[in-house]
Write a protein that holds these residues in place. Structure first.
Motif, PDB file in Angstrom:
ATOM      1  N   ILE A  72       0.852  -1.619   0.019  1.00 37.39           N
ATOM      2  CA  ILE A  72       0.148  -0.145   0.019  1.00 37.39           C
ATOM      3  C   ILE A  72       0.310   1.441   0.197  1.00 37.39           C
ATOM      4  O   ILE A  72       1.010   1.797  -0.467  1.00 37.39           O
ATOM      5  CB  ILE A  72      -1.318   0.172   1.203  1.00 37.39           C
ATOM      6  CG1 ILE A  72      -1.368  -1.448   1.310  1.00 37.39           C
ATOM      7  CG2 ILE A  72      -1.916   1.276   0.808  1.00 37.39           C
ATOM      8  CD1 ILE A  72      -2.474  -1.068   2.611  1.00 37.39           C
ATOM      9  N   VAL A  73       1.454   1.080   0.685  1.00 38.57           N
ATOM     10  CA  VAL A  73       2.704   2.446   0.746  1.00 38.57           C
ATOM     11  C   VAL A  73       3.648   3.383  -0.481  1.00 38.57           C
ATOM     12  O   VAL A  73       4.262   4.078  -0.591  1.00 38.57           O
ATOM     13  CB  VAL A  73       3.992   2.062   1.982  1.00 38.57           C
ATOM     14  CG1 VAL A  73       5.110   2.885   2.289  1.00 38.57           C
ATOM     15  CG2 VAL A  73       3.734   1.879   3.175  1.00 38.57           C
ATOM     16  N   VAL A  74       3.836   1.771  -1.537  1.00 28.79           N
ATOM     17  CA  VAL A  74       4.190   2.200  -2.735  1.00 28.79           C
ATOM     18  C   VAL A  74       3.334   3.222  -3.552  1.00 28.79           C
ATOM     19  O   VAL A  74       3.798   4.604  -4.346  1.00 28.79           O
ATOM     20  CB  VAL A  74       4.240   1.012  -3.809  1.00 28.79           C
ATOM     21  CG1 VAL A  74       4.208   1.734  -5.139  1.00 28.79           C
ATOM     22  CG2 VAL A  74       5.318   0.240  -3.156  1.00 28.79           C
ATOM     23  N   LEU A  75       2.573   3.745  -3.130  1.00 32.46           N
ATOM     24  CA  LEU A  75       1.168   4.375  -3.197  1.00 32.46           C
ATOM     25  C   LEU A  75       1.205   5.991  -2.340  1.00 32.46           C
ATOM     26  O   LEU A  75      -0.217   5.875  -2.712  1.00 32.46           O
ATOM     27  CB  LEU A  75      -0.198   3.906  -4.116  1.00 32.46           C
ATOM     28  CG  LEU A  75      -0.099   2.769  -4.971  1.00 32.46           C
ATOM     29  CD1 LEU A  75      -1.645   2.631  -5.666  1.00 32.46           C
ATOM     30  CD2 LEU A  75       0.735   3.306  -6.211  1.00 32.46           C
ATOM     31  N   ARG A  76       2.117   5.701  -1.387  1.00 30.41           N
ATOM     32  CA  ARG A  76       1.744   6.446  -0.242  1.00 30.41           C
ATOM     33  C   ARG A  76       1.355   8.368  -0.754  1.00 30.41           C
ATOM     34  O   ARG A  76       0.777   8.467  -0.149  1.00 30.41           O
ATOM     35  CB  ARG A  76       3.153   6.493   0.286  1.00 30.41           C
ATOM     36  CG  ARG A  76       4.247   7.377  -0.665  1.00 30.41           C
ATOM     37  CD  ARG A  76       5.311   6.667   0.508  1.00 30.41           C
ATOM     38  NE  ARG A  76       6.831   6.924   0.035  1.00 30.41           N
ATOM     39  CZ  ARG A  76       7.164   6.694  -1.971  1.00 30.41           C
ATOM     40  NH1 ARG A  76       6.797   5.807  -1.722  1.00 30.41           N
ATOM     41  NH2 ARG A  76       8.464   7.383  -1.882  1.00 30.41           N
ATOM     42  N   GLU A  77       1.759   8.267  -1.899  1.00 31.22           N
ATOM     43  CA  GLU A  77       1.651  10.249  -2.080  1.00 31.22           C
ATOM     44  C   GLU A  77       0.217  10.328  -2.833  1.00 31.22           C
ATOM     45  O   GLU A  77      -0.236  11.343  -2.414  1.00 31.22           O
ATOM     46  CB  GLU A  77       2.489  11.193  -3.476  1.00 31.22           C
ATOM     47  CG  GLU A  77       4.201  11.225  -2.554  1.00 31.22           C
ATOM     48  CD  GLU A  77       5.100  11.327  -3.814  1.00 31.22           C
ATOM     49  OE1 GLU A  77       5.762  12.805  -3.580  1.00 31.22           O
ATOM     50  OE2 GLU A  77       5.111  10.487  -5.130  1.00 31.22           O
ATOM     51  N   GLU A  78      -0.500   9.298  -3.519  1.00 32.35           N
ATOM     52  CA  GLU A  78      -1.248   9.196  -4.202  1.00 32.35           C
ATOM     53  C   GLU A  78      -1.882   9.266  -2.702  1.00 32.35           C
ATOM     54  O   GLU A  78      -3.832   9.549  -2.966  1.00 32.35           O
ATOM     55  CB  GLU A  78      -2.070   7.602  -4.883  1.00 32.35           C
ATOM     56  CG  GLU A  78      -0.719   8.187  -6.616  1.00 32.35           C
ATOM     57  CD  GLU A  78       0.288   7.851  -6.585  1.00 32.35           C
ATOM     58  OE1 GLU A  78       0.981   8.028  -7.362  1.00 32.35           O
ATOM     59  OE2 GLU A  78       0.805   7.840  -5.484  1.00 32.35           O
ATOM     60  N   ILE A  79      -1.727   8.308  -1.867  1.00 26.02           N
ATOM     61  CA  ILE A  79      -3.048   7.893  -0.773  1.00 26.02           C
ATOM     62  C   ILE A  79      -3.221   8.666   0.039  1.00 26.02           C
ATOM     63  O   ILE A  79      -4.325   9.285   1.049  1.00 26.02           O
ATOM     64  CB  ILE A  79      -2.606   7.037  -0.007  1.00 26.02           C
ATOM     65  CG1 ILE A  79      -2.288   5.348  -1.181  1.00 26.02           C
ATOM     66  CG2 ILE A  79      -3.457   6.483   1.049  1.00 26.02           C
ATOM     67  CD1 ILE A  79      -1.837   4.216   0.103  1.00 26.02           C
ATOM     68  N   GLN A  80      -2.415   9.659   0.002  1.00 24.56           N
ATOM     69  CA  GLN A  80      -2.316  11.130   0.899  1.00 24.56           C
ATOM     70  C   GLN A  80      -2.987  12.315   0.369  1.00 24.56           C
ATOM     71  O   GLN A  80      -3.593  12.784   1.353  1.00 24.56           O
ATOM     72  CB  GLN A  80      -0.384  11.607   1.044  1.00 24.56           C
ATOM     73  CG  GLN A  80      -0.862  13.331   2.072  1.00 24.56           C
ATOM     74  CD  GLN A  80       0.869  13.986   1.758  1.00 24.56           C
ATOM     75  OE1 GLN A  80       1.955  13.230   1.693  1.00 24.56           O
ATOM     76  NE2 GLN A  80       0.818  15.804   1.962  1.00 24.56           N
ATOM     77  N   TRP A  87      -5.361  11.325  -1.162  1.00 27.51           N
ATOM     78  CA  TRP A  87      -6.992  10.741  -1.182  1.00 27.51           C
ATOM     79  C   TRP A  87      -7.828  10.677  -0.161  1.00 27.51           C
ATOM     80  O   TRP A  87      -8.012  11.397  -0.024  1.00 27.51           O
ATOM     81  CB  TRP A  87      -6.462   9.184  -1.516  1.00 27.51           C
ATOM     82  CG  TRP A  87      -7.902   8.742  -1.814  1.00 27.51           C
ATOM     83  CD1 TRP A  87      -9.070   7.869  -2.639  1.00 27.51           C
ATOM     84  CD2 TRP A  87      -8.670   7.930  -0.259  1.00 27.51           C
ATOM     85  NE1 TRP A  87      -9.869   8.129  -2.265  1.00 27.51           N
ATOM     86  CE2 TRP A  87     -10.022   6.923  -0.427  1.00 27.51           C
ATOM     87  CE3 TRP A  87      -8.261   7.493   0.895  1.00 27.51           C
ATOM     88  CZ2 TRP A  87     -10.566   6.082   0.019  1.00 27.51           C
ATOM     89  CZ3 TRP A  87      -9.026   6.892   1.702  1.00 27.51           C
ATOM     90  CH2 TRP A  87     -10.043   5.853   1.064  1.00 27.51           C
ATOM     91  N   GLU A  88      -6.313  10.977   1.598  1.00 29.49           N
ATOM     92  CA  GLU A  88      -7.229  11.217   2.229  1.00 29.49           C
ATOM     93  C   GLU A  88      -7.518  12.451   2.660  1.00 29.49           C
ATOM     94  O   GLU A  88      -8.432  12.875   3.658  1.00 29.49           O
ATOM     95  CB  GLU A  88      -5.612  10.812   3.877  1.00 29.49           C
ATOM     96  CG  GLU A  88      -6.230  10.821   5.188  1.00 29.49           C
ATOM     97  CD  GLU A  88      -4.760  10.106   5.760  1.00 29.49           C
ATOM     98  OE1 GLU A  88      -5.184  10.618   7.422  1.00 29.49           O
ATOM     99  OE2 GLU A  88      -3.624   9.785   5.705  1.00 29.49           O
TER     100      GLU A  88
END
Length: 491
Positions: free
Chosen positions: A36-44, A46-47
């Motif tokens: 999941i952390v591979v997409l950490r910037e996209e998740i940030q 998204w959050e």
């Protein structure tokens, strides 16, 4: 009297199995969170979907951002290091982080919003430290990386026909054969990737621990001095007040001198003092290193660089571990490949223990409690990640997500020991996971002020993933209900 007694042997074997289960569970958590952390910037992104975004920001806006943020900290503890995260394709937002706060900046250099991506940080901390204190966490995670590398190589040596059977998949039939085939096939297909992840993860984790030891042995405990041969050192401090350094000139001068480089971080050291200076970390195209560090004086003149890009091979190798481990090269296509391969490695780590438990059952040494504990570990961990996300949505970025995750997972494990029904636990948790994923995607898409294509893709992926868990489980429940009705005696 016989020594060791049969009872002692049984207890030793149970302890051995429990330790193996613990190590396997931690390795699974590392693989799951890392995927999941591979997409950490996209998740940030998204959050916090409703934050102003800018693909680029002008040098003068960076200067105004520094002035505005530092002015907002009047009366607080002086900031020693002032970080500006430059916008990029994955995270088109400018973020300023100081010793006191982290804020988003708009295109004019004004403070737009507070940075509050606590769930993303929670995930990163789980992957890097397993939520343990710094040195201890790095040591444990580094040791798990070594274990993963040993298991990867040992698996190849233990199965001489593993490459010959690379495309033989018996997905149906006996449970052991199906699990073994998924485990072995995915293990072969992801072998170089899994080995690279394990080795780079081990080097990052244990490298930090080794640096602490080196600092204590040869640098009098000075950690910065121990890191200096690789990442450069800092000059002596001069705390006398001075006008703020010229960030605009520094960024403009870097662009003029190296137009092919992409700045990722602008760092102002000791802002507002005579000892202040600037460093800009810039990414080099078609290189695995995370970048090189360019040094500027307070007037924005380029004075030196650390030399990672053209220095010793050891320095370049050390600076390449991070991007290679996280897939931070080659843009979104490479990150998506890392997610797919990371998911496969996660399946490999999960099925290994499952195969061992099935073999024990077939040999007449079934352990229902171990099987139930493993089932709630495999499916309970992602469920607790989803519940932590709900907690974050309800109570803000400062919600105690770490406590919820570990206490919740421990509670599930305790319940599984008391009610050792692995199949029921697995089916129930898959239903909950599917509902959490689908619900998160739908609610998030509805909460955005404006449709952002990249974030809608994440929402659709969550809904599709949730459906993939929900539909088979619901069908199985429906079939079981029909069977029960058919078996019921007629009145």
């Amino acid at each position: 009297m016989r020594f060791p007694s049969p009872d002692l042997v049984r207890r030793a074997l149970s302890g051995h199995a429990a330790i193996g289960l613990l190590a396997g569970g931690l390795l699974y958590l590392i693989c799951l969170s890392g995927t999941i952390v591979v997409l950490r910037e996209e998740i940030q992104r998204w959050e916090q979907p409703n934050v102003v975004e800018t693909a680029i920001i002008a040098p003068q806006s960076l200067q105004r951002a520094a002035e505005n943020v530092l002015a907002s900290e009047a009366g607080k503890k002086p900031t020693e290091h002032f970080y500006i995260h430059m916008p990029n394709d994955a995270l088109p937002r400018t973020v300023v982080t100081t010793d006191n706060q982290a804020v988003y900046i708009d295109g004019e250099g004004n403070i737009a919003d507070k940075e509050a991506h606590g769930w993303t940080e929670f995930l990163i901390n789980l992957h890097v430290y397993l939520h343990m204190p710094g040195t201890l966490g790095l040591t444990v995670v580094g040791a798990l990386g070594v274990m993963m590398a040993a298991l990867t190589l040992g698996g190849v040596l233990a199965h001489p026909r593993i490459f010959r059977d690379a495309f033989r998949l018996r997905a149906r039939g006996q449970k052991q054969l199906a699990l073994a085939d998924w485990h072995n096939r995915l293990g072969v297909w992801t072998l170089p990737f899994g080995l690279a992840l394990a080795l780079t993860g081990a080097m990052i984790g244990l490298g930090g621990v080794a640096t602490y030891a080196i600092a204590g042995k040869w640098y009098g405990g000075d950690l910065e001095a121990a890191y200096a041969p690789i990442f450069g050192d800092e000059p002596a401090h001069d705390d006398r007040p001075a006008p703020l350094a010229n960030i605009a000139a520094a960024t403009a001068n870097l662009r003029a001198a190296h137009p092919d480089l992409q700045p990722t971080y602008v760092i102002l050291h000791e802002p507002g003092t005579r000892g202040q200076y600037l460093t800009i970390i810039a990414k080099h195209p078609r290189r695995l290193i995370y970048g090189d560090t360019y040094i500027f004086d307070a007037d924005g003149r380029l004075t030196d660089k650390v030399g990672i890009s053209d220095g010793d091979l050891g320095r370049q190798f050390a600076a390449s571990n991070y991007d290679l481990h996280l897939g931070a090269f080659g843009g979104l296509p490479v990150r998506l490949i890392f997610v797919i391969l990371g998911a496969a490695v996660t399946v490999v780590s999960g099925t290994g223990m499952s195969i061992w438990l099935v073999k024990r059952r077939q040999r007449g040494r079934a352990s229902p409690r171990l099987e139930a504990v493993w089932a709630v570990t495999i499916w309970g961990a992602p469920v607790m990640l989803g519940l932590a996300l709900i907690q974050r949505a309800l109570f803000g970025a400062q919600a105690p997500m770490v406590a919820l995750f570990w206490v919740g997972l421990a509670g599930l494990i305790a319940a599984a020991i008391l009610a050792p029904r692995a199949e029921l636990w697995g089916r129930s948790l898959r239903l909950i996971l599917g509902a959490l994923m689908a619900g998160a995607g739908i609610i998030h898409a509805a909460s955005m002020d404006s449709a952002i294509p990249a974030l809608l893709v994440i929402d659709l992926s969550l809904v599709a993933g949730g459906a993939a868990f929900l539909v088979p489980a619901l069908r199985r429940l429906a079939a079981q209900r029909r069977d029960q009705m058919d078996m019921a005696p007629a009145e």
